[in-house]
Design an enzyme around this catalytic site. Structure first.
Site, PDB file in Angstrom:
ATOM      1  N   HIS A 129       0.805  -1.229   0.000  1.00 54.22           N
ATOM      2  CA  HIS A 129       0.000   0.000   0.000  1.00 54.22           C
ATOM      3  C   HIS A 129       0.842   1.285   0.000  1.00 54.22           C
ATOM      4  O   HIS A 129       0.570   2.230   0.751  1.00 54.22           O
ATOM      5  CB  HIS A 129      -0.962   0.012   1.197  1.00 54.22           C
ATOM      6  N   HIS A 203      -9.722   1.554   0.426  1.00 57.10           N
ATOM      7  CA  HIS A 203      -9.599   0.447   1.360  1.00 57.10           C
ATOM      8  C   HIS A 203     -10.681   0.484   2.451  1.00 57.10           C
ATOM      9  O   HIS A 203     -10.412   0.186   3.620  1.00 57.10           O
ATOM     10  CB  HIS A 203      -8.202   0.486   1.995  1.00 57.10           C
ATOM     11  N   TYR A 205     -13.455  -0.667   4.864  1.00 65.38           N
ATOM     12  CA  TYR A 205     -13.913  -1.904   5.490  1.00 65.38           C
ATOM     13  C   TYR A 205     -15.422  -1.778   5.672  1.00 65.38           C
ATOM     14  O   TYR A 205     -15.883  -0.895   6.411  1.00 65.38           O
ATOM     15  CB  TYR A 205     -13.303  -2.064   6.885  1.00 65.38           C
ATOM     16  N   ASP A 276      -7.880 -13.301   1.059  1.00 66.31           N
ATOM     17  CA  ASP A 276      -7.004 -12.142   0.856  1.00 66.31           C
ATOM     18  C   ASP A 276      -6.355 -12.361  -0.498  1.00 66.31           C
ATOM     19  O   ASP A 276      -5.230 -12.822  -0.594  1.00 66.31           O
ATOM     20  CB  ASP A 276      -5.960 -12.063   1.982  1.00 66.31           C
ATOM     21  N   GLN A 314      -9.269  -7.120  -5.314  1.00 66.33           N
ATOM     22  CA  GLN A 314      -8.783  -7.747  -4.094  1.00 66.33           C
ATOM     23  C   GLN A 314      -9.951  -7.857  -3.125  1.00 66.33           C
ATOM     24  O   GLN A 314     -10.625  -6.862  -2.843  1.00 66.33           O
ATOM     25  CB  GLN A 314      -7.658  -6.904  -3.458  1.00 66.33           C
ATOM     26  N   GLU A 342     -11.241  -4.123  -3.171  1.00 63.44           N
ATOM     27  CA  GLU A 342     -10.386  -3.090  -3.753  1.00 63.44           C
ATOM     28  C   GLU A 342     -10.199  -3.317  -5.249  1.00 63.44           C
ATOM     29  O   GLU A 342      -9.408  -4.178  -5.641  1.00 63.44           O
ATOM     30  CB  GLU A 342      -9.012  -3.126  -3.085  1.00 63.44           C
TER      31      GLU A 342
HETATM   32  C1  BGC Z   1      -4.341  -6.702   1.989  1.00 62.89           C
HETATM   33  C2  BGC Z   1      -4.152  -7.442   3.297  1.00 62.89           C
HETATM   34  C3  BGC Z   1      -3.683  -6.459   4.332  1.00 62.89           C
HETATM   35  C4  BGC Z   1      -4.676  -5.360   4.441  1.00 62.89           C
HETATM   36  C5  BGC Z   1      -4.225  -4.325   5.408  1.00 62.89           C
HETATM   37  C6  BGC Z   1      -5.341  -5.633   2.201  1.00 62.89           C
HETATM   38  O1  BGC Z   1      -5.500  -4.899   1.026  1.00 62.89           O
HETATM   39  O2  BGC Z   1      -4.730  -7.559   0.969  1.00 62.89           O
HETATM   40  O3  BGC Z   1      -3.221  -8.472   3.155  1.00 62.89           O
HETATM   41  O4  BGC Z   1      -3.478  -7.078   5.575  1.00 62.89           O
HETATM   42  O5  BGC Z   1      -4.867  -4.753   3.196  1.00 62.89           O
HETATM   43  O6  BGC Z   1      -5.297  -3.674   5.929  1.00 62.89           O
END
Ligand code: BGC
Length: 381
Positions: A129, A203, A205, A276, A314, A342
């Site tokens: 990231h 990102h 959640y 993941d 993702q 994502e």
């Molecule tokens: C990843 C995870 C990672 C997470 C962090 C995701 O985009 O695929 O592996 O732990 O981001 O928040």
């Protein structure tokens, strides 16, 4: 005459009323301070159904999103912290814009035009990231706030040449627009002054039952992808395109996220501590946004449909939420209490020729439009 004057006066008085609760609104306010003293601002967009989306300048992040359930009851369906400083002291990428390169780059290394680049290593042996201080950890500047039927906010971040090891000055705009069809659109755009690599995503959640309400494992997820890109023990793709048919990764017909998640026969689920993984929606970017995922919460009836033109998706099932974060409602977030979707290019693309290219040249504009469409379905339980 008197009546007309009186009516006009009333009408003018109505116009002068504060617009806070009005439809199609955008309001700007302070959101608190970072540990280094930096001031975070928030812009809250509201549509005429009372749906709200709050975006903060730290990471151009979606900090809250309130949505009605099938009975019209509102809940905030994204995870986040109540205080600005916690986003720095307990970073989780909650709601964040991730970049310059969302997801992993093996060993944090890549080569561009014969030159070798080294990025910060912040996830096992890899760079995740955008590095140790990616887009999620910087204060973006609000450049435009607009009211009206589809209120929006645009934020800008200029990442200097060499930032986190990446070449080129990258100018990034993130525009959030909330329309009156209960659709939230994020437009990411970027330009550069020298050849570079880019992959920007969001990102957030999600917990469609409301953040802090418990597990999302009953949610029915559909991903229209025939293949996924399996990973090694450090979550870097092996380069293979594997068919989902007959695996736990087959979400083409829609199935509860938790149905196969404890399947001990699947090494990929062990490696990721759950889902993941990158799903291959198409081998190349599409001409325009199309459905890449749909999630329906059977309990609240809330449905999220996700659209993007990106080739990859993702899907991360909140595996590393470990009960150490207390969220906005004062409740602890535990493993499986949210999912993350994502849209992006495939992980580690700069090192995987079969995955295409992450390259951006001067004169080109990178764009990633992500559309979240919200609806409700089903009878009450
Ligand atoms: C990843 C995870 C990672 C997470 C962090 C995701 O985009 O695929 O592996 O732990 O981001 O928040």
């Amino acid at each position: 005459m008197t009546l007309t004057l009186r009516a006009t006066a009333l009408w003018l008085a109505a116009l002068a009323l504060p617009t806070v609760a009005a439809a199609g609104d955008a309001t700007r306010a302070a959101f608190g301070k970072l540990p280094d003293g930096g001031a975070v601002e928030a812009v809250t967009l509201r549509n005429d159904h009372g749906v709200t989306a709050r975006v903060i300048t730290l990471g151009a992040s979606l900090q809250s999103l309130t949505l009605p359930d099938r009975h019209g009851k509102m809940a905030d369906v994204v995870l986040g912290y109540p205080a600005a400083s916690t986003y720095i002291t307990q970073p989780q990428y909650f709601g964040a814009t991730v970049g310059r390169f969302a997801n992993r780059i093996a060993k944090g290394q890549f080569t561009l035009d014969g030159k070798h680049y080294q990025l910060p290593i912040n996830d096992g042996p890899n760079s995740l990231h955008g590095g140790t201080k990616g887009f999620d950890k910087v204060l973006w500047t609000i450049t435009r706030v607009s009211k009206g039927p589809a209120p929006s906010v645009t934020l800008r971040h200029v990442s200097p040449d060499g930032d986190q090891g990446y070449p080129g000055t990258l100018t990034v705009d993130a525009t959030y627009t909330l329309d009156d069809n209960n659709q939230l659109t994020i437009d990411y755009r970027a330009t550069t002054d020298a050849p570079t690599i880019v992959n920007i995503s969001n990102h957030t959640y999600w917990n469609l039952g409301g953040e802090g309400s418990g597990s999302v494992l009953d949610d029915v997820l559909t991903i229209p992808a025939d293949h996924f890109t399996p990973v090694d023990a450090t979550l870097i793709p092996t380069g293979e395109f594997r068919a989902v048919a007959g695996t736990d990764y087959d979400f083409r017909q829609g199935k509860p996220i938790g149905r196969d998640i404890r399947d001990g026969k699947e090494p990929q689920l062990l490696q990721g501590h759950g889902y993941d993984m990158n799903w291959v929606i198409s081998r190349h970017k599409a001409a325009k946004a199309r459905l890449v995922a749909r999630v329906a919460d059977p309990h609240s009836g809330r449905v999220l449909s996700l659209y993007s033109a990106q080739p990859g998706l993702q899907f991360y099932s909140g595996n590393f939420l470990d009960g150490t974060s207390v969220g906005k409602s004062g409740r602890i977030y535990r493993q499986g209490d949210a999912f993350v979707l994502e849209p992006q290019i495939f992980p580690d693309t700069p090192n995987q020729p079969a995955f295409g290219s992450a390259r951006l040249d001067p004169g080109q504009t990178y764009d990633n439009r992500i559309v979240y469409r919200f609806s409700v379905e089903g009878a009450a339980h």
